[in-house]
Design a protein around this motif. Structure first.
Motif, PDB file in Angstrom:
ATOM      1  N   LYS A  88      -1.777   7.019   1.468  1.00 16.17           N
ATOM      2  CA  LYS A  88      -1.366   8.094   2.371  1.00 16.17           C
ATOM      3  C   LYS A  88      -0.307   7.586   3.346  1.00 16.17           C
ATOM      4  CE  LYS A  88      -4.510  10.924   0.740  1.00 16.17           C
ATOM      5  NZ  LYS A  88      -4.155  12.119  -0.059  1.00 16.17           N
ATOM      6  N   ARG A  89       0.512   8.513   3.844  1.00 12.67           N
ATOM      7  CA  ARG A  89       1.490   8.144   4.850  1.00 12.67           C
ATOM      8  C   ARG A  89       0.796   7.769   6.157  1.00 12.67           C
ATOM      9  NH1 ARG A  89       6.840  11.963   4.719  1.00 12.67           N
ATOM     10  NH2 ARG A  89       7.216  11.946   2.462  1.00 12.67           N
ATOM     11  N   CYS A  90       1.141   6.616   6.682  1.00 11.23           N
ATOM     12  CA  CYS A  90       0.663   6.176   7.999  1.00 11.23           C
ATOM     13  C   CYS A  90       1.834   6.326   8.954  1.00 11.23           C
ATOM     14  CB  CYS A  90       0.181   4.734   7.939  1.00 11.23           C
ATOM     15  SG  CYS A  90      -1.222   4.481   6.833  1.00 11.23           S
ATOM     16  N   GLU A 139      -4.559   2.843  12.505  1.00 14.49           N
ATOM     17  CA  GLU A 139      -5.440   3.056  11.363  1.00 14.49           C
ATOM     18  C   GLU A 139      -4.712   3.837  10.281  1.00 14.49           C
ATOM     19  OE1 GLU A 139      -8.682   5.290  12.906  1.00 14.49           O
ATOM     20  OE2 GLU A 139      -7.463   7.072  13.337  1.00 14.49           O
ATOM     21  N   GLY A 140      -5.358   3.970   9.141  1.00 17.08           N
ATOM     22  CA  GLY A 140      -4.790   4.752   8.059  1.00 17.08           C
ATOM     23  C   GLY A 140      -5.632   4.657   6.804  1.00 17.08           C
ATOM     24  N   LYS A 141      -5.179   5.350   5.743  1.00 13.16           N
ATOM     25  CA  LYS A 141      -5.873   5.349   4.470  1.00 13.16           C
ATOM     26  C   LYS A 141      -4.917   4.931   3.355  1.00 13.16           C
ATOM     27  CE  LYS A 141      -9.271   8.957   5.585  1.00 13.16           C
ATOM     28  NZ  LYS A 141      -9.844  10.271   5.180  1.00 13.16           N
ATOM     29  N   PRO A 186      -0.397   7.006  14.965  1.00  9.92           N
ATOM     30  CA  PRO A 186      -1.659   6.611  14.335  1.00  9.92           C
ATOM     31  C   PRO A 186      -1.516   5.485  13.326  1.00  9.92           C
ATOM     32  CG  PRO A 186      -0.884   8.726  13.485  1.00  9.92           C
ATOM     33  CD  PRO A 186      -0.033   8.410  14.669  1.00  9.92           C
ATOM     34  N   GLY A 187      -0.332   5.358  12.707  1.00 10.92           N
ATOM     35  CA  GLY A 187      -0.134   4.319  11.707  1.00 10.92           C
ATOM     36  C   GLY A 187      -0.125   2.915  12.274  1.00 10.92           C
ATOM     37  N   ALA A 214      -3.288  -2.507  12.343  1.00  6.57           N
ATOM     38  CA  ALA A 214      -3.805  -1.248  11.800  1.00  6.57           C
ATOM     39  C   ALA A 214      -4.908  -1.550  10.796  1.00  6.57           C
ATOM     40  CB  ALA A 214      -2.690  -0.464  11.131  1.00  6.57           C
ATOM     41  N   ILE A 225      -6.830  -0.329   7.720  1.00  7.76           N
ATOM     42  CA  ILE A 225      -6.645   0.592   6.600  1.00  7.76           C
ATOM     43  C   ILE A 225      -7.909   0.640   5.757  1.00  7.76           C
ATOM     44  CG2 ILE A 225      -5.247   1.142   4.585  1.00  7.76           C
ATOM     45  CD1 ILE A 225      -3.767   1.320   7.279  1.00  7.76           C
ATOM     46  N   TYR A 265       7.134   5.971   8.501  1.00  6.70           N
ATOM     47  CA  TYR A 265       5.802   5.827   7.920  1.00  6.70           C
ATOM     48  C   TYR A 265       5.794   4.672   6.942  1.00  6.70           C
ATOM     49  CZ  TYR A 265       7.507   7.991   3.598  1.00  6.70           C
ATOM     50  OH  TYR A 265       8.201   8.258   2.447  1.00  6.70           O
TER      51      TYR A 265
END
Length: 214
Positions: free
Chosen positions: A23-25, A18-20, A14-15, A102, A104, A75
């Motif tokens: 947070k760990r991607c 996308e990601g936040k 997923p990293g 990605a 974010i 990550y």
């Protein structure tokens, strides 16, 4: 690891999509067998990466074990929202699927707040001797999530220098060893994610080797 070919390595997770922020991607690798006969250190050297984005984070690998799906896990932790372009290489060859982009989302995260729990132990962070190896410890074990390794730069007086080594103890702590060639005041920058740890830059007073203060 010499028999591994780049076409046999798959990177996914997923990293890469996308990601936040903060947070760990997660990123996963298949085709990198890890067992007691393999050297994890070789993988650290062979796998490199670039990330281009609002602020470029470091990818953290866990080569000491395989996850439950028998994949190597990695990550990164983005601190700013935006698009991040990710390229990953094995022995300087680009892995299949690269580049990844990605997206974010989230609010900006302060690196200073994340690393404020870093601690430094040992008087050699402020006082050392010339012509011998001085050592102190930087403890990053309470920084969660891990943002990356340390970068260390030391600058001495005019016409002076110091040999520098960083030992990653692989438990969140780092040994900093430096050997200055002359007495004087040395400035040492220690950063994580391009951000000074608490106390950095360190001003180190280096005395003559024979000084009785020790």
């Amino acid at each position: 690891m010499s028999d591994i070919e780049v076409d046999n390595i798959n990177v996914f997770g997923p990293g890469l999509v996308e990601g936040k922020t903060g947070k760990r991607c997660l990123i996963y690798f298949s085709g990198l067998p890890i067992n007691s006969d393999d050297s994890s250190a070789d993988l650290y050297k062979d796998i490199t990466h670039t990330i281009e984005g609002p602020k470029n984070p470091e990818i953290i690998f866990d080569f000491d074990r395989l996850n439950e799906d028998n994949n190597v896990e990695a990550y990164y932790v983005p601190l700013l929202p935006g698009d991040y372009k990710i390229n990953i290489y094995f022995k300087k060859q680009l892995l299949n699927g690269c580049p990844f982009t990605a997206q974010i989302i989230g609010k900006p995260v302060s690196a200073e707040k994340l690393i404020r729990k870093v601690q430094v132990f040992g008087k050699a962070s402020s006082l050392g001797r010339a012509l011998i190896v001085n050592e102190f410890l930087v403890d990053c074990s309470k920084v969660k999530p891990v943002l990356g390794g340390l970068t260390v730069h030391v600058k001495g007086p005019v016409r002076s220098s110091a040999h520098l080594d960083i030992i990653d103890n692989r438990n969140g702590t780092y040994q900093i060893l430096y050997k200055p060639i002359l007495p004087g005041t040395y400035n040492m920058d220690i950063k994580i994610a391009d951000t000074h740890i608490p106390g950095s830059p360190f001003k180190i007073r280096v005395l003559d080797r024979s000084n009785s203060i020790f």
